[in-house]
Enzyme design. Structure first.
Site, PDB file in Angstrom:
ATOM      1  N   ASP A 192       0.815  -1.216   0.000  1.00 53.14           N
ATOM      2  CA  ASP A 192       0.000   0.000   0.000  1.00 53.14           C
ATOM      3  C   ASP A 192       0.844   1.260   0.000  1.00 53.14           C
ATOM      4  O   ASP A 192       0.405   2.313  -0.445  1.00 53.14           O
ATOM      5  CB  ASP A 192      -0.933  -0.019   1.218  1.00 53.14           C
ATOM      6  N   MET A 273      -7.165   6.168   3.239  1.00 46.53           N
ATOM      7  CA  MET A 273      -7.326   7.259   2.273  1.00 46.53           C
ATOM      8  C   MET A 273      -6.122   7.431   1.365  1.00 46.53           C
ATOM      9  O   MET A 273      -6.126   8.322   0.498  1.00 46.53           O
ATOM     10  CB  MET A 273      -7.583   8.572   3.026  1.00 46.53           C
ATOM     11  N   ARG A 274      -5.093   6.617   1.556  1.00 45.82           N
ATOM     12  CA  ARG A 274      -3.901   6.793   0.728  1.00 45.82           C
ATOM     13  C   ARG A 274      -4.224   6.593  -0.746  1.00 45.82           C
ATOM     14  O   ARG A 274      -3.686   7.279  -1.623  1.00 45.82           O
ATOM     15  CB  ARG A 274      -2.795   5.834   1.170  1.00 45.82           C
ATOM     16  N   ALA A 275      -5.103   5.632  -1.061  1.00 48.04           N
ATOM     17  CA  ALA A 275      -5.442   5.370  -2.454  1.00 48.04           C
ATOM     18  C   ALA A 275      -6.047   6.601  -3.120  1.00 48.04           C
ATOM     19  O   ALA A 275      -5.696   6.945  -4.258  1.00 48.04           O
ATOM     20  CB  ALA A 275      -6.410   4.189  -2.543  1.00 48.04           C
TER      21      ALA A 275
END
Length: 653
Positions: A192, A273-275
């Protein structure tokens, strides 16, 4: 040294080239992870990228590659009116065996010991500043080093707090990692952290393969001449990178496209929320690359294809990637949200998939890690199809201290581990405190005056370091009728899946032997790809008699071969059986033959998992465990949630 293979001359791999170029435009995307089988030009493309990056203005004599606009926090600063010069952007390659000191830097021991001052010796992160940091076989790198690299790539700075040194320096670089999935996967938490991921494979098209070979042979025959033929194309790409960087700050991300991004990420149920942030940054970079003033749907679609595949992988055994139909469904949902006025229904329900509803993650009712061939109840064709229960497995360890491959299971000597004591004989690196303590009592006798120490060779102490190693975990699984008839294969295969997940997290090599009918079968030769082991178990055949002796003899043969192939990797034998033996290919009483076979494995760390059930128990698994000098656990005791503490895999070190 010949010229590098030109970036423009690479045949195919469009997604890979796009991902690298977008990161060159916007380093904040977070780097690229390149997954692919061996021989697919992964390294060639990455090394070619560095030649496209603009030349840098660098302060002369600055070890950290500062630009003339002074970095006030540079350890080599202040630079004042220091002169500057231009140089190409660097490609720094990180070897798999690199230590933490080599990566982040360390105390300059020479100056510390001779001048009595604390000085910092920069590492590879400093060398890669404003360039490319390339990590081949990133899945084989220590997890803590991967974490460190990703932290620096995300923050643009490296922070070093060790051995009395506190340093912070700029470390903005394009991080590119390549890996072969056959050699093991990265943990989902680390996957991720990479901004984009691309899977590459050799084309099956004859014309494409022919052109690949033709260009490679031409390059090997005349590297300089071949590079010259592609010079204009590479120069055009380099100019586009410069133009896109200049345009990046002015590209507008409309609210409609931001809602589209949020809707697509929600539809794929990615964690955190990184995506969303990575997709947004990538879409902006894509718009800048094509010369647009604002982000459009095509930019979001391109970003999603690169940023989401690896983030859907919640379980180690989930297949990475996006199905085209799933992607189209998610983009369709995103289009609806993009067209919606956000003030119409600000508190409306989420349109993403709920519970068992159909959605981009697959069929209704599906769960992570399940498949049509999930392990469980036997059917008429001898295969298992009922989902098997999985759990968090307790830790099984090999006793003693090894010197094997880096991992997270058993204690081991490690060049990258923590220093546990000084030594005059062996070790890795200098044990600073031990060296100082050895030299201190002799300073008056040696006539010391002023700062620094008077050192003799006899004062030197090396650091004995300990870390964790990965082991070879060989599963020997009873798949006979005595197991299947009691409907225990669901529990057994569920236990093995849980242990395999544990092996994945601890960087182990795994193998699977099954025994049933008349003989034992090496279902999976030892491999770093534990998901391959899970796939074999999901199609496990059961039934027939119980050739326990053959299973143990096959295990000995496999372990003997692996000791020659990989002598430093210590094995852990995990035998899952009810102890019954009703057949033997070596003759004689099957139980006696099994005990004789077990005696040949004495000295190998082992755990016997007793799968016997019912009110009347023969305790044969315990006899096998006693012969092996191994711990014997009940099947239910493998769960870490039910049993506290750590299991030592064998009583003998």
């Amino acid at each position: 040294m010949g010229a590098r293979f030109p970036f423009s001359a690479v045949v195919g791999h469009d997604d890979l080239r796009t991902a690298l170029l977008l990161n060159a435009v916007h380093p904040g995307i977070g780097g690229v992870l390149v997954r692919g089988e061996k021989g697919t030009a992964k390294s060639t493309v990455v090394r070619a990228l560095a030649a496209l990056l603009p030349e840098l203005d660098v302060v002369a004599d600055c070890r950290f590659g500062c630009a003339p606009e002074v970095d006030a926090e540079c350890p080599d600063g202040p630079h004042g009116d220091a002169s500057a010069h231009r140089r190409p952007a660097r490609l720094v390659e990180l070897p798999v065996g690199a230590t933490e000191d080599r990566v982040i830097g360390s105390l300059d021991l020479e100056r510390a010991l001779t001048e009595g001052v604390r000085a910092f010796q920069p590492g590879l992160l400093a060398a890669a500043h404003r360039g490319v940091l390339y990590v081949d076989e990133v899945n084989l790198l220590h997890d803590h080093l991967v974490d460190l690299l990703l932290d620096a790539a995300a923050m643009g700075r490296a922070h070093v707090e060790r051995e009395g040194v506190s340093v912070s320096h700029a470390a903005s670089f394009l991080l590119v990692g390549t890996m072969n999935p056959e050699e093991g996967e990265l943990r989902p938490q680390l996957l991720d952290r990479f901004g984009l991921t691309v899977s590459v494979r050799a084309s099956r098209d004859v014309a494409v393969r022919t052109e690949v070979v033709r260009r490679r042979l031409a390059y090997e025959a005349d590297p300089v001449g071949f590079a010259a033929r592609w010079q204009d194309d590479d120069a055009d790409l380099a100019r586009r990178i410069v133009d896109a960087r200049a345009r990046l700050a002015s590209v507008v991300l409309p609210d409609a496209e931001l809602r589209r991004i949020a809707a697509v990420c929600a539809a794929f149920e990615v964690d955190g929320m990184r995506a969303d942030l990575v997709v947004a940054r990538t879409a902006v970079a894509h718009a800048a690359w094509r010369g647009a003033e604002e982000v459009a749907e095509e930019d979001v679609a391109a970003a999603v294809r690169l940023a989401l595949p690896h983030r859907r992988r919640r379980d180690p055994f989930d297949e990475p990637g996006l199905e085209e139909e799933q992607l189209e469904d998610a983009l369709r949902q995103g289009a609806e949200h993009a067209a919606q006025d956000p003030d119409d229904d600000p508190d409306g329900p989420d349109d993403g998939p709920q519970g068992g509803s159909d959605g981009p993650d697959g069929e209704s009712g599906g769960g992570a890690g399940e498949s049509r061939d999930a392990p469980g109840k036997s059917t008429s064709d001898g295969r298992t199809h009922t989902p098997a229960p999985a759990f968090r497995a307790r830790l099984l360890q090999v006793p003693g201290v090894g010197e094997g491959a880096p991992g997270r299971r058993s204690r081991a000597r490690s060049a990258a581990g923590r220093a546990v004591r000084p030594s005059t004989v062996d070790g890795s690196g200098v044990h600073l405190i031990g060296t100082l303590q050895s030299a201190a009592p002799h300073q008056n006798a040696r006539g010391r005056s002023g700062p620094g120490l008077v050192l003799h060779a006899s004062d030197l102490r090396r650091a004995i370091r300990e870390g964790r190693e990965g082991n070879l975990v060989l599963f020997v699984v009873d798949a006979s009728g005595s197991m299947a008839s009691r409907q225990r294969m669901s529990a057994v295969t569920g236990a093995v899946i849980s242990l395999l997940r544990d092996a994945y997290q601890r960087r182990d090599k795994v193998g699977v032997i099954t025994f049933r009918g008349a003989a034992a079968d090496l279902a999976l030769p030892p491999t770093n790809s534990v998901d391959a082991a899970a796939a074999r178990l999901r199609s496990l055949r059961t039934g027939g008699r119980t050739p326990l002796a053959d299973g143990l003899l096959r295990a000995k043969k496999v372990l003997d071969t692996e000791r020659v192939r990989d002598p430093r990797r210590r094995p852990l034998l995990v035998l899952l059986t009810d102890g019954r033996a009703t057949a033997s290919g070596v003759g004689g009483d099957p139980v006696d033959a099994a005990l004789r076979a077990a005696s040949l494995l004495v000295g190998t760390a082992a755990v016997v998992v007793d799968c016997e059930s019912g009110f009347v128990r023969l305790g044969l698994a315990g006899r096998v465990a006693a012969t092996l000098d191994a711990a014997c656990l009940r099947l239910e005791e493998l769960s870490a949630d039910q049993v506290a503490g750590v299991v030592r895999a064998a009583r003998a070190a």
